[in-house]
Design a protein around this motif. Sequence first.
Motif, PDB file in Angstrom:
ATOM      1  N   GLU A 243       0.832  -1.200   0.000  1.00  0.00           N
ATOM      2  CA  GLU A 243       0.000   0.000   0.000  1.00  0.00           C
ATOM      3  C   GLU A 243       0.870   1.255   0.000  1.00  0.00           C
ATOM      4  OE1 GLU A 243      -3.474   2.409   0.183  1.00  0.00           O
ATOM      5  OE2 GLU A 243      -2.981   0.392  -0.548  1.00  0.00           O
ATOM      6  N   ARG A 245       3.914   1.545  -1.290  1.00  0.00           N
ATOM      7  CA  ARG A 245       4.487   1.688  -2.635  1.00  0.00           C
ATOM      8  C   ARG A 245       3.463   2.301  -3.589  1.00  0.00           C
ATOM      9  NH1 ARG A 245       6.956  -3.276  -1.253  1.00  0.00           N
ATOM     10  NH2 ARG A 245       5.236  -4.446  -2.209  1.00  0.00           N
ATOM     11  N   ARG A 246       2.195   1.884  -3.454  1.00  0.00           N
ATOM     12  CA  ARG A 246       1.144   2.416  -4.322  1.00  0.00           C
ATOM     13  C   ARG A 246       0.946   3.914  -4.091  1.00  0.00           C
ATOM     14  NH1 ARG A 246      -4.002   3.898  -4.349  1.00  0.00           N
ATOM     15  NH2 ARG A 246      -4.245   3.604  -2.104  1.00  0.00           N
ATOM     16  N   VAL A 248       3.142   6.061  -2.777  1.00  0.00           N
ATOM     17  CA  VAL A 248       4.322   6.818  -3.204  1.00  0.00           C
ATOM     18  C   VAL A 248       4.320   6.992  -4.717  1.00  0.00           C
ATOM     19  CG1 VAL A 248       6.836   6.757  -3.370  1.00  0.00           C
ATOM     20  CG2 VAL A 248       5.720   6.167  -1.212  1.00  0.00           C
ATOM     21  N   ALA A 249       3.882   5.966  -5.449  1.00  0.00           N
ATOM     22  CA  ALA A 249       3.873   6.037  -6.910  1.00  0.00           C
ATOM     23  C   ALA A 249       2.901   7.088  -7.430  1.00  0.00           C
ATOM     24  CB  ALA A 249       3.524   4.669  -7.494  1.00  0.00           C
ATOM     25  N   LEU A 250       1.893   7.440  -6.637  1.00  0.00           N
ATOM     26  CA  LEU A 250       0.905   8.439  -7.076  1.00  0.00           C
ATOM     27  C   LEU A 250       1.527   9.812  -7.304  1.00  0.00           C
ATOM     28  CD1 LEU A 250      -2.164   7.615  -4.796  1.00  0.00           C
ATOM     29  CD2 LEU A 250      -1.929   7.159  -7.244  1.00  0.00           C
ATOM     30  N   ARG A 251       2.679  10.070  -6.687  1.00  0.00           N
ATOM     31  CA  ARG A 251       3.281  11.397  -6.806  1.00  0.00           C
ATOM     32  C   ARG A 251       3.703  11.711  -8.236  1.00  0.00           C
ATOM     33  NH1 ARG A 251       9.210  10.451  -3.937  1.00  0.00           N
ATOM     34  NH2 ARG A 251      10.015   8.985  -5.503  1.00  0.00           N
ATOM     35  N   ASP A 252       3.912  10.682  -9.055  1.00  0.00           N
ATOM     36  CA  ASP A 252       4.356  10.892 -10.440  1.00  0.00           C
ATOM     37  C   ASP A 252       3.198  10.928 -11.428  1.00  0.00           C
ATOM     38  OD1 ASP A 252       7.073  10.916  -9.686  1.00  0.00           O
ATOM     39  OD2 ASP A 252       7.096   8.720  -9.623  1.00  0.00           O
ATOM     40  N   THR A 253       1.976  10.883 -10.954  1.00  0.00           N
ATOM     41  CA  THR A 253       0.813  10.887 -11.839  1.00  0.00           C
ATOM     42  C   THR A 253       0.392  12.324 -12.151  1.00  0.00           C
ATOM     43  OG1 THR A 253      -0.759  10.843  -9.998  1.00  0.00           O
ATOM     44  CG2 THR A 253       0.043   8.707 -10.820  1.00  0.00           C
ATOM     45  N   ARG A 260       4.009  18.771  -7.639  1.00  0.00           N
ATOM     46  CA  ARG A 260       5.409  18.603  -8.043  1.00  0.00           C
ATOM     47  C   ARG A 260       6.021  19.944  -8.438  1.00  0.00           C
ATOM     48  NH1 ARG A 260       3.215  14.213 -10.743  1.00  0.00           N
ATOM     49  NH2 ARG A 260       3.472  15.196 -12.788  1.00  0.00           N
TER      50      ARG A 260
END
Length: 278
Positions: A243, A245-246, A248-253, A260
């Motif tokens: 959860e 990792r999921r 943290v990955a949202l920051r690049d969406t 950003r």
Amino acid sequence: MLLDMSKNKHFHPIPTGTNRRLARIKLCYPGNALQVQRLLRVRVRETPLRFDVAYFRFPQDGNGEWCGKWIEPFTITDTLGCVVTDDRTPARGQFNMRYLAYRLCNGVTSPLAKIGFREAMPGMLDSPITTHADKLWDVLDLDVACRDGLLTDDPDESLRGSFAVIEHTTGIVLPAFVGTVIELIVGEEDAMTIRIRPIDADTGVEHDPANDYRSLNGHERYESETGYTDTQLRADIDTWSGELRRLVALRDTPAFAKERAAVATLREVTRDDDRRNA
């Protein structure tokens, strides 16, 4: 006792304290430093404290724009009671004019001074009373503030909403802002504590974090009588890690593009502040 505030009508007993009394001055409007100064002086008239209230000058260059000046480390007392400069974090994370309002109104910066009162000549009748900085936290050194040209009496030159609470006998400046409250606290000691707190925190009731503790992951299961096994714990850790990792990955969406950009701008501003104050 050298200090008896029981006859000062501005001080009221603290319901949760033992023989402690409190006076408050709420800062609700910009540009009224003289009024705040009068209120302070009335409350400390039985003491040798000498207060003035000014404003913090808005730092600007020749074009009238922000110049990044007036970022200073705070003065504190260390574990030995010595007055020192706070060197734990960069100055930009301490007294920073750019973020002064946010830090004060959200309790990130918590100015506090506990000033003790002593007889200059112990045992002598009518001995003069002197002051001593027993504890300092998140305050500015008055000499530093004067050296930097940080203070002004002119509201038009100031960072709007800012206040500089100056105590001359100890040579300190407590930063304050509209949206905060100045609290003066006395107890059984011959001392007065002056602190700056957010008005939203001014509930009049001492807060006990232990009473509203809530687990975020249900770890109470690991202390239950049934005995939570290592296998279950490892399974939970795998679930939580996935959860995390999921998220943290949202920051690049695309959904977080504005955030950003704001972070990139803040990093550039910080580098600029550091360069100007090197």
